[in-house]
Motif scaffolding. Sequence first.
Motif, PDB file in Angstrom:
ATOM      1  N   SER A 193      -3.398   0.817   0.321  1.00 26.55           N
ATOM      2  CA  SER A 193      -4.252   0.766  -0.867  1.00 26.55           C
ATOM      3  C   SER A 193      -4.327  -0.657  -1.406  1.00 26.55           C
ATOM      4  O   SER A 193      -3.411  -1.475  -1.207  1.00 26.55           O
ATOM      5  N   LEU A 194      -5.416  -0.946  -2.110  1.00 23.03           N
ATOM      6  CA  LEU A 194      -5.561  -2.254  -2.738  1.00 23.03           C
ATOM      7  C   LEU A 194      -4.486  -2.459  -3.804  1.00 23.03           C
ATOM      8  O   LEU A 194      -3.947  -3.561  -3.954  1.00 23.03           O
ATOM      9  N   MET A 223      -9.867  -8.450   0.604  1.00 26.27           N
ATOM     10  CA  MET A 223     -10.548  -7.216   1.008  1.00 26.27           C
ATOM     11  C   MET A 223     -10.683  -7.148   2.530  1.00 26.27           C
ATOM     12  O   MET A 223     -10.540  -6.081   3.133  1.00 26.27           O
ATOM     13  N   ARG A 224     -10.939  -8.294   3.161  1.00 22.34           N
ATOM     14  CA  ARG A 224     -11.032  -8.315   4.627  1.00 22.34           C
ATOM     15  C   ARG A 224      -9.679  -8.012   5.264  1.00 22.34           C
ATOM     16  O   ARG A 224      -9.596  -7.295   6.272  1.00 22.34           O
ATOM     17  N   LYS A 243      -2.968   4.341   5.763  1.00 24.25           N
ATOM     18  CA  LYS A 243      -3.883   3.463   5.053  1.00 24.25           C
ATOM     19  C   LYS A 243      -3.144   2.712   3.940  1.00 24.25           C
ATOM     20  O   LYS A 243      -2.258   3.259   3.290  1.00 24.25           O
ATOM     21  N   ASN A 249      -6.264  -1.444   7.819  1.00 23.89           N
ATOM     22  CA  ASN A 249      -6.584  -0.020   7.883  1.00 23.89           C
ATOM     23  C   ASN A 249      -7.331   0.372   9.153  1.00 23.89           C
ATOM     24  O   ASN A 249      -7.439   1.567   9.459  1.00 23.89           O
ATOM     25  N   THR A 250      -7.863  -0.599   9.892  1.00 23.22           N
ATOM     26  CA  THR A 250      -8.508  -0.280  11.171  1.00 23.22           C
ATOM     27  C   THR A 250      -7.548  -0.424  12.339  1.00 23.22           C
ATOM     28  O   THR A 250      -7.895  -0.105  13.479  1.00 23.22           O
ATOM     29  N   THR A 287     -12.478 -11.986  -1.567  1.00 21.48           N
ATOM     30  CA  THR A 287     -13.131 -11.620  -0.309  1.00 21.48           C
ATOM     31  C   THR A 287     -12.140 -11.513   0.837  1.00 21.48           C
ATOM     32  O   THR A 287     -12.141 -10.538   1.611  1.00 21.48           O
ATOM     33  N   ARG A 297      -7.290  -6.209   4.010  1.00 18.05           N
ATOM     34  CA  ARG A 297      -7.027  -4.772   3.849  1.00 18.05           C
ATOM     35  C   ARG A 297      -7.817  -3.960   4.875  1.00 18.05           C
ATOM     36  O   ARG A 297      -7.287  -3.005   5.472  1.00 18.05           O
ATOM     37  N   THR A 298      -9.065  -4.333   5.098  1.00 17.10           N
ATOM     38  CA  THR A 298      -9.880  -3.623   6.099  1.00 17.10           C
ATOM     39  C   THR A 298      -9.258  -3.744   7.482  1.00 17.10           C
ATOM     40  O   THR A 298      -9.191  -2.771   8.246  1.00 17.10           O
ATOM     41  N   ALA A 299      -8.773  -4.938   7.816  1.00 21.66           N
ATOM     42  CA  ALA A 299      -8.142  -5.145   9.124  1.00 21.66           C
ATOM     43  C   ALA A 299      -6.884  -4.300   9.256  1.00 21.66           C
ATOM     44  O   ALA A 299      -6.609  -3.709  10.324  1.00 21.66           O
ATOM     45  N   GLN A 314     -16.754 -11.646  -3.171  1.00 21.07           N
ATOM     46  CA  GLN A 314     -16.130 -10.564  -3.935  1.00 21.07           C
ATOM     47  C   GLN A 314     -15.184 -11.197  -4.960  1.00 21.07           C
ATOM     48  O   GLN A 314     -14.132 -11.725  -4.593  1.00 21.07           O
TER      49      GLN A 314
END
Length: 465
Positions: A291-292, A276-277, A289, A283-284, A273, A279-281, A426
């Motif tokens: 990638s995982l 993933m958070r 970008k 990319n924003t 989890t 990675r989101t941070a 996740q």
Amino acid sequence: MAQVLEFKLPDLGEGLTEAEIVRWLVKVGDVVAIDQPVVEVETAKAMVEVPCPYGGVVTARFGEEGTELPVGAPLLTVAVGEPAAEPEGSGNVLVGYGTQAPAARRRRVRAGTAGVDGHARRPGTASAEPHARVHAPAATPAATQAATQAPAPAEGPVPVISPLVRKLARDNGVDLRRLAGSGPDGLILRADVEDALRAGAGRVRTAEEPVVPTTAAAPAGGEPAVRAPAAAPRAEAGVRVPLKGVRGAVADKLSRSRREIPDATCWVDADATELMRARTAMNTAGGPKISLLALLARICTAALARFPELNSFVDTQAREIVRLDQVHLGFAAQTERGLVVPVVRDAHARDAESLTAEFARLTESARAGTLTPGELTGGTFTLNNYGVFGVDGSTPIINHPEAAMLGVGRIVPKPWVHEGELAVRQVVQLSLTFDHRVCDGGTAGGFLRYVADCVEQPAVLLRTL
């Protein structure tokens, strides 16, 4: 006055001894220029366009599409306007070869007394299952003349197409002096050794027996053309798929891995989890970008720095474990032609942005079929993201001669105890398949636990950045 010159299938490097004609690019009667590609062939390593060293009119082609030819077999004949001289060539290269390769070097290769590419390679530089579309070398007239004039010696070294064939014979107790080679001037090919293994005694020649040719009718020049096909097996129900080309190379490599590497697998579930958070941070926040797969690769290289035993290979001849300083990270990429394993060079020296860009470039090249042999060989550790197929776990076969492979399953919401309470998180399953010769379970478990810790708490990586 026009002179007809014969162009033979050249040495394609990397220990390759044969190729299958996929598509002819010229017809009889076509006018070709020097270094113009004339045929597309498939080897165990690549899809290759073969250029012709002569300019003139194509007068004959040897072999239909789908025919398998050994190195040195005739491909086509070309009528040139003037007596042949050493062609200029453009220097098109495949694994260090070009149309201006020195005649002496080619003569050694054709005579079967030297390695295919003349360079020693560290174990493991053979490709897993490459599908590169690159320019292949064309043999020079001097090399062709040397091949036709060099008879197989009665004493001294036996003429063998490559050291790999000699090793195959030695490992299986086949006496090369008793084989009748089916290549040019009696050159012994891999197929000859394999036929001998299948037949038990093989094609053996004695003082009382003549040598039985193993090639089909030859052209006017007297050179053997295409190997005669073996007798068809007894018809049975089902579809037979030949194990040749890339499929055959993959089968051989996986079989060797299972035969030589005593592997073991351990696995752990991890809460992804926070990864993933993170990675989101990233990319924003703007910029390219991430990638995982790049984040997982960065975690892998950090783990290998702490557990270098897993970035190694076993030299069976010297009975030594060779630990490597650089991490060349292979990753599985699915294409229309099957699974390939491109290699990211110096992955340990790249950040997440650089890894993302390189993964994208290599994946696109893999799907387009334009990967080079160098981009498909030399890996030291493999990252296998089988989660893209919708599965949770796997026990993969190690990519020989590497020492380990990290597997990553799909990331899906699952019930998980988080901070003492049941929550939906996740979750991903991680598995490590490793060569038990290079380390014990403690090292492998420590590596996998560190990877899981970084997945669950990406801030752990800050210690190694």
